[in-house]
Design a protein around this motif. Structure first.
Motif, PDB file in Angstrom:
ATOM      1  N   SER A  72     -22.612 -50.631  -2.628  1.00 38.28           N
ATOM      2  CA  SER A  72     -23.471 -49.934  -1.677  1.00 38.28           C
ATOM      3  C   SER A  72     -23.020 -48.490  -1.575  1.00 38.28           C
ATOM      4  CB  SER A  72     -23.400 -50.588  -0.290  1.00 38.28           C
ATOM      5  OG  SER A  72     -24.151 -49.848   0.656  1.00 38.28           O
ATOM      6  N   ASP A  73     -23.987 -47.594  -1.418  1.00 41.32           N
ATOM      7  CA  ASP A  73     -23.650 -46.210  -1.095  1.00 41.32           C
ATOM      8  C   ASP A  73     -24.190 -45.837   0.281  1.00 41.32           C
ATOM      9  OD1 ASP A  73     -26.345 -46.084  -1.656  1.00 41.32           O
ATOM     10  OD2 ASP A  73     -26.172 -44.644  -3.302  1.00 41.32           O
TER      11      ASP A  73
ATOM     12  N   ILE B 204     -20.286 -48.366   4.482  1.00 33.88           N
ATOM     13  CA  ILE B 204     -18.941 -47.898   4.114  1.00 33.88           C
ATOM     14  C   ILE B 204     -18.055 -47.759   5.344  1.00 33.88           C
ATOM     15  CG2 ILE B 204     -17.673 -45.955   3.116  1.00 33.88           C
ATOM     16  CD1 ILE B 204     -20.263 -45.543   1.339  1.00 33.88           C
TER      17      ILE B 204
ATOM     18  N   ARG C  73     -22.855 -37.349  -7.402  1.00 37.88           N
ATOM     19  CA  ARG C  73     -23.049 -37.557  -5.968  1.00 37.88           C
ATOM     20  C   ARG C  73     -22.998 -36.229  -5.230  1.00 37.88           C
ATOM     21  NH1 ARG C  73     -24.612 -42.954  -4.839  1.00 37.88           N
ATOM     22  NH2 ARG C  73     -24.116 -43.977  -6.830  1.00 37.88           N
TER      23      ARG C  73
ATOM     24  N   ALA D  27     -20.129 -37.591  -0.165  1.00 41.25           N
ATOM     25  CA  ALA D  27     -20.155 -38.976  -0.627  1.00 41.25           C
ATOM     26  C   ALA D  27     -18.803 -39.630  -0.351  1.00 41.25           C
ATOM     27  CB  ALA D  27     -20.473 -39.038  -2.113  1.00 41.25           C
TER      28      ALA D  27
ATOM     29  N   MET E 163     -16.097 -43.319  -0.145  1.00 37.42           N
ATOM     30  CA  MET E 163     -15.635 -44.673  -0.417  1.00 37.42           C
ATOM     31  C   MET E 163     -14.711 -45.093   0.717  1.00 37.42           C
ATOM     32  SD  MET E 163     -14.500 -44.420  -4.436  1.00 37.42           S
ATOM     33  CE  MET E 163     -13.696 -46.035  -4.386  1.00 37.42           C
TER      34      MET E 163
ATOM     35  N   CYS F 287     -15.409 -50.161  -1.360  1.00 39.41           N
ATOM     36  CA  CYS F 287     -16.865 -50.046  -1.445  1.00 39.41           C
ATOM     37  C   CYS F 287     -17.225 -48.568  -1.422  1.00 39.41           C
ATOM     38  CB  CYS F 287     -17.563 -50.788  -0.301  1.00 39.41           C
ATOM     39  SG  CYS F 287     -17.305 -50.030   1.326  1.00 39.41           S
ATOM     40  N   GLY F 288     -18.451 -48.267  -1.848  1.00 43.34           N
ATOM     41  CA  GLY F 288     -18.929 -46.892  -1.862  1.00 43.34           C
ATOM     42  C   GLY F 288     -18.769 -46.238  -3.220  1.00 43.34           C
ATOM     43  N   PHE F 289     -19.306 -45.022  -3.330  1.00 45.16           N
ATOM     44  CA  PHE F 289     -19.290 -44.280  -4.581  1.00 45.16           C
ATOM     45  C   PHE F 289     -19.016 -42.804  -4.304  1.00 45.16           C
ATOM     46  CE2 PHE F 289     -21.841 -47.983  -5.511  1.00 45.16           C
ATOM     47  CZ  PHE F 289     -21.493 -48.325  -6.815  1.00 45.16           C
TER      48      PHE F 289
ATOM     49  N   GLU G  10     -14.603 -44.912  -9.834  1.00 45.84           N
ATOM     50  CA  GLU G  10     -14.317 -45.486  -8.525  1.00 45.84           C
ATOM     51  C   GLU G  10     -13.079 -46.386  -8.513  1.00 45.84           C
ATOM     52  OE1 GLU G  10     -17.893 -43.412  -7.728  1.00 45.84           O
ATOM     53  OE2 GLU G  10     -17.172 -44.523  -9.462  1.00 45.84           O
TER      54      GLU G  10
END
Length: 312
Positions: free
Chosen positions: A22-23, A28, A56, A60, A62, A71-73, A80
Motif C-alpha cells: 500500500s502507498d 502507513i 515517488r 512519500a 514507509m 509497508c509503503g513505498f 524498499e
C-alpha cells in the motif's frame, strides 16, 4: 535476496519483508502506530530530496518495524527492501539517519531505474502519540501535518494544511483525508462506478433515492457524481453539491441535456460560477455506451482532477 546496507556485520538486519502492499498514507501511519502499540520499535522513512527523476513524490513514506516487516513505498519497489534493512539498523542503534540512493549515493550497487537520486530521512519513532493525533485528524476528515526536526530527532503534529517539503531546517509531511466519492444515480451505472472507485481507494457514499447529502459529507476532498437520466431528480443534489467545497462535480448527459440542466439551475438561483464547476458530460471521454466504460471514464476523470488539485 534483497541488498542490505550495513556499516559492519554487527548491524546486519533481518531479512526485510513487506507486511502488505500500500502507498496509502493512513495505512502507513496506522501500521507504524500499531507496531509501537504491539511492543515493536518502528521507524518512519520519508523521501525528503529528489535529484533528477524519481518514481515517488516528495513526502512519500514507509513504516518499518524492528523485525524487518514494512509497508509503503519511497521508490518504484526496487529499493524498499534495502531501505527497510537500513531502517532496522537505525532502530537497533536508536538513532535517526539519512540514506542517499541512486545519483550521489555511496552505494554503487543500488541504482534507481529512473536514473535520478533520492535522500531518505529515517526517523526512529519514540512514541505513537503523534501518529495517533494525525490519524485521528484524518479519520475526522481534517488535514494534518507532521513536522520532522532532524536536529532533535523529533516529530511533532500540526493540525493544519499545506504542502510537503522543507520549511527551514524542518521537513513537513502534509496529509489529506482519504478522497471520498458521493454518488447518486441509476443502480446499474452507479453500482459500476462504486466498484471501480472502491477498488481505486476512494471512500464511496451512495445517496439513495429522495435523499440529499449532508454538509459534512461534502468537504474539499470529496467528488460528486450524478448519474441520472432525469434532470428533476438531480436538482436538489446539485443545490447541496454547489454549496459545498467539493473538488469535483460531474453529471451524466449530453451537451444538450446539460444546457437544459443549466437553465433549470439558473431558475433555482445558481450563477455562472456555480455552473462552471459542473463537468458535463461526465468522464474523460464522451459517449460511454456501457456501465463499465462509463465507470472507468468517471473515476479516471475524478482522479485526474484530484491530482491536479495538488492533493496528497
Amino acid at each position: 535476496m534483497a541488498a542490505r546496507i550495513a556499516e559492519n556485520l554487527e548491524w546486519i538486519a533481518p531479512e526485510p519483508r513487506a507486511a502488505f502492499l500500500s502507498d496509502d498514507a493512513i495505512d502507513i501511519l496506522a501500521f507504524a502506530a500499531k507496531s509501537l502499540d504491539g511492543g515493536h520499535a518502528a521507524a518512519l522513512v520519508t523521501l525528503v530530496e529528489i535529484r533528477g527523476g524519481a518514481a515517488r513524490a516528495i513526502g512519500a513514506q514507509m513504516a518499518v518495524r524492528d523485525d524487518g516487516l514494512y509497508c509503503g513505498f519511497v521508490s518504484g519497489g526496487c529499493t524498499e527492501a534495502a531501505v527497510a534493512a537500513d531502517a532496522v539498523i537505525a532502530l537497533r542503534k536508536g538513532m535517526d539517519r539519512n540514506l542517499r540512493l541512486g545519483e550521489g549515493s555511496p552505494f554503487f550497487d543500488i541504482v534507481l531505474p529512473c536514473g535520478g537520486g533520492i535522500t531518505l530521512a529515517i526517523h526512529v519513532l519514540r512514541n505513537g502519540a503523534v501518529l495517533r493525533r494525525a490519524l485521528t485528524a484524518l479519520r475526522r476528515r481534517n488535514p494534518a501535518r507532521l513536522r520532522y526536526h532532524p536536529g532533535t530527532q523529533a516529530l511533532s503534529f500540526a493540525p493544519s494544511e499545506g504542502d510537503s517539503g522543507w520549511e527551514g531546517d524542518t521537513f513537513v509531511r502534509a496529509y489529506r483525508p482519504k478522497p471520498r466519492l458521493v454518488l447518486a444515480g441509476t443502480p446499474m451505472e452507479a453500482g459500476a462506478v462504486a466498484r471501480i472507485a472502491t477498488a481505486s481507494g476512494y471512500e464511496v457514499v451512495t445517496i439513495e433515492r429522495g435523499q440529499t447529502p449532508s454538509p459534512d459529507q461534502l468537504d474539499a476532498d470529496t467528488a460528486v457524481a450524478l448519474l441520472f437520466h432525469d434532470i428533476d431528480r438531480e436538482l436538489p443534489l446539485f443545490d447541496a453539491a454547489l454549496a459545498s467545497p467539493a473538488f469535483y462535480i460531474g453529471a451524466l448527459g449530453s451537451r444538450r441535456t446539460h444546457a437544459k440542466r443549466c437553465d433549470a439551475l439558473r431558475q433555482r438561483g445558481h450563477g455562472e460560477d456555480d455552473l462552471a464547476r459542473i463537468k458535463a458530460p461526465i468522464g474523460i471521454f464522451d459517449k460511454a455506451r456501457d456501465a463499465n466504460a462509463l465507470a472507468l471514464s468517471v473515476v479516471a476523470d475524478i482522479a485526474e482532477t484530484y491530482l491536479h488539485a495538488a492533493r496528497v
